[in-house]
Write an enzyme that holds these catalytic residues in place. Structure first.
Site, mmCIF file in Angstrom:
data_model
loop_
_atom_site.group_PDB
_atom_site.id
_atom_site.type_symbol
_atom_site.label_atom_id
_atom_site.label_comp_id
_atom_site.label_asym_id
_atom_site.label_seq_id
_atom_site.Cartn_x
_atom_site.Cartn_y
_atom_site.Cartn_z
ATOM 1 N N LYS A 79 -3.988 0.094 -4.404
ATOM 2 C CA LYS A 79 -4.809 1.223 -3.979
ATOM 3 C C LYS A 79 -6.025 1.308 -4.901
ATOM 4 C CE LYS A 79 -4.339 6.213 -2.995
ATOM 5 N NZ LYS A 79 -3.383 7.351 -3.008
ATOM 6 N N SER B 63 -3.027 9.805 1.383
ATOM 7 C CA SER B 63 -4.252 9.099 1.067
ATOM 8 C C SER B 63 -4.072 7.597 0.890
ATOM 9 C CB SER B 63 -4.866 9.681 -0.214
ATOM 10 O OG SER B 63 -3.983 9.469 -1.324
ATOM 11 N N SER C 41 1.268 11.430 -0.382
ATOM 12 C CA SER C 41 0.328 10.354 -0.074
ATOM 13 C C SER C 41 0.916 8.956 -0.052
ATOM 14 C CB SER C 41 -0.849 10.387 -1.058
ATOM 15 O OG SER C 41 -1.689 11.484 -0.788
#
Length: 492
Positions: A80, A155, A179
């Site tokens: 990420k 996210s 997330s």
């Protein structure tokens, strides 16, 4: 096809010398070339570096290094875009960081390297992890591999999409209010948020420091157990890191949950829950009962206050954390007009560098921390957080081993379906997940069924603090019972 293997399946083949790490890495790159133009999970990839790391892993395997010592040796893993990895960009899907590249490896990244992982690619996300759809990225949204007109969640949506599209063998995301778990549910993948403090936050760009926690996103529970074992551990650089031994999470996957007490919280039976989500939950209860667990109705009475408390605490901490992005030391700086001073430079830089959702949350956070409102909002939310944590403590003290809930109130929603209307509708998607972060508990999401339209649906298990091994074992039993084998319909 090589890219279709699970992480544990790949390590077995690497150990048996049936495939090489370079072949596995090349399979990922080929897969990205084939599908990522439509999925948009990856923001950047240094291909030469990735293949060079793979060659290094092959050399280590040839010298006799084993997966017992390095459990991820030769396995391509993606990051990420908020994990600091030396020499790689770390933009957090925001314009404010400009062309910043990290000068160091964060602790989780270093641990994965030490475990032999081939770390490649930066994965798309909601800007600074603020969102539930990966539509808040400054570099374009990601799409759900199951249906390109739907979101992959957020996210960590790029992480989930990359794993679901089989572009990598695992990824690492972060979970502040769901997330990791929500995008896992939307994409038919597995995601675990460990106990707060199990994985170091040093080298992870902060959103809300008392809530953020790194965790793996994978194809199976076993893969998640392997990755978590490599990521976890005490870090003196992180004052919130727990000085505890890391269990052998993979060895804990016995599938034997006879006598375990599984709590079913009545407060999670919210009004208007779709019939298919309720059925998924009931089916999960039946699977665990059939596996020998005892099902117990429990109460978590302060659950209804979790969302408002979270959306006070998280923006307040974000307001503080994001104050460092000012255009002075690094990242984007706005072009100034003659006569502009430092105040104008701050204002213009942040207006240009931060997207609408980040600006919204920073303003909310600044408001609730301001004089006259601190006690009315922030302090009250902190007190509610304590009550929510106490609810879980009471349930576990009564003998509950883990708690089963839905992960999300719906299947993956359409692109623009929530961002184009009321942002609060997006926030409500976290209704089943934020309590876990507020209480600092471990939680795992795994796919157990599909919707009427063929989209994946996931259930969530919440565990006792520091009992990820037990949580993973229960999740493994549920995974085996559910037998989820559905794949995205072929569109490439």
């Amino acid at each position: 096809m090589l890219h279709e293997l699970t992480l544990s399946g790949l390590t077995a083949k690497l150990a048996a010398k049936e495939v090489s790490s370079r072949e596995a890495m090349q399979a990922c790159l080929d897969r990205i070339d084939a599908v990522d133009g439509q999925v948009n999970a990856f923001m950047s990839i240094d291909r030469d570096d990735a293949l060079g790391q793979a060659d290094g892993a092959d050399a280590a395997l040839a010298k006799g290094n084993t997966h017992a010592a390095q459990p991820l040796l030769g396995v391509p893993i993606s990051l990420k875009d908020l994990f600091c990895a030396k020499g790689q960009p770390a933009n957090c899907s925001s314009k404010i960081l400009g062309d910043f590249r990290s000068p160091y490896d964060g602790t989780v990244v270093r641990k994965l390297r030490d475990a032999g992982a081939v770390l490649f690619g930066r994965l798309n996300m909601d800007e600074f992890a603020m969102g539930s759809s990966t539509e808040n990225s400054a570099f374009g949204r990601s799409n759900n591999p199951w249906d390109l007109e739907r979101v992959p969640g957020g996210s960590s949506g790029g992480c989930a999409a990359a794993v679901a599209a089989q572009e990598c063998f695992g990824s690492i995301g972060t979970d502040t209010g769901g997330s990791i778990r929500q995008p896992a549910a939307f994409t038919g993948t597995v995601g675990i948020k460990p106990t707060y403090g199990r994985c170091s936050r040093w080298g992870v760009v902060a959103f809300a420091s008392s809530l953020d926690q790194a965790g793996p996103m994978t194809k199976t529970v076993r893969d998640a157990a392997i990755m978590l074992g490599a990521m976890a551990g005490y870090d003196p650089k992180d004052s919130t890191s727990a000085e505890l031994a890391v269990p052998d999470f993979e060895a804990a996957l016995t599938g034997d949950i006879r006598g375990k007490k599984i709590g079913i919280p009545r407060e999670y039976r919210i009004d208007g829950i779709p019939a298919e989500i309720d059925k998924l939950w009931q089916d999960g209860i039946a699977m665990l009962r059939d596996a020998g667990a005892e099902i117990v109705d429990i109460s978590l009475p302060h659950t209804k206050y979790a969302l408002p408390a979270y959306y006070v605490i998280a923006p307040a901490e974000a307001s503080s954390n994001l104050a460092r992005y000012d255009g002075v030391r690094y990242g984007h700086r706005a072009k100034l007009d003659h006569g502009d001073g430092i105040t104008e430079m701050y204002e213009k830089t942040r207006a240009e560098g931060f997207g609408a959702e980040v600006q919204r949350r920073v303003m909310v956070g600044t408001y609730v921390l301001s004089a006259g409102f601190y006690d009315a909002y922030y302090n009250r939310a902190r007190k509610v957080r304590t009550l929510i944590k106490k609810d879980f403590e009471d349930a576990f003290a009564a003998g509950i081993d883990s708690i089963l809930t839905p992960t999300t109130p719906t299947a993956a929603f359409g692109l623009g379906e929530m961002t184009d209307t009321d942002p609060v509708a997006m926030y409500l998607n976290d209704v089943f997940t934020v309590t876990v972060n507020l209480a600092g508990l471990p939680g795992i999401a795994l796919p157990t069924g599909t919707s009427e339209t063929g989209l994946p649906l996931g259930l969530q298990l919440i565990g006792r603090p520091w009992e990820e091994a037990d949580l993973l074992s229960t999740a493994y039993a549920l995974e085996q019972a559910a037998g989820f084998v559905a794949k995205p319909q072929k569109w490439w």
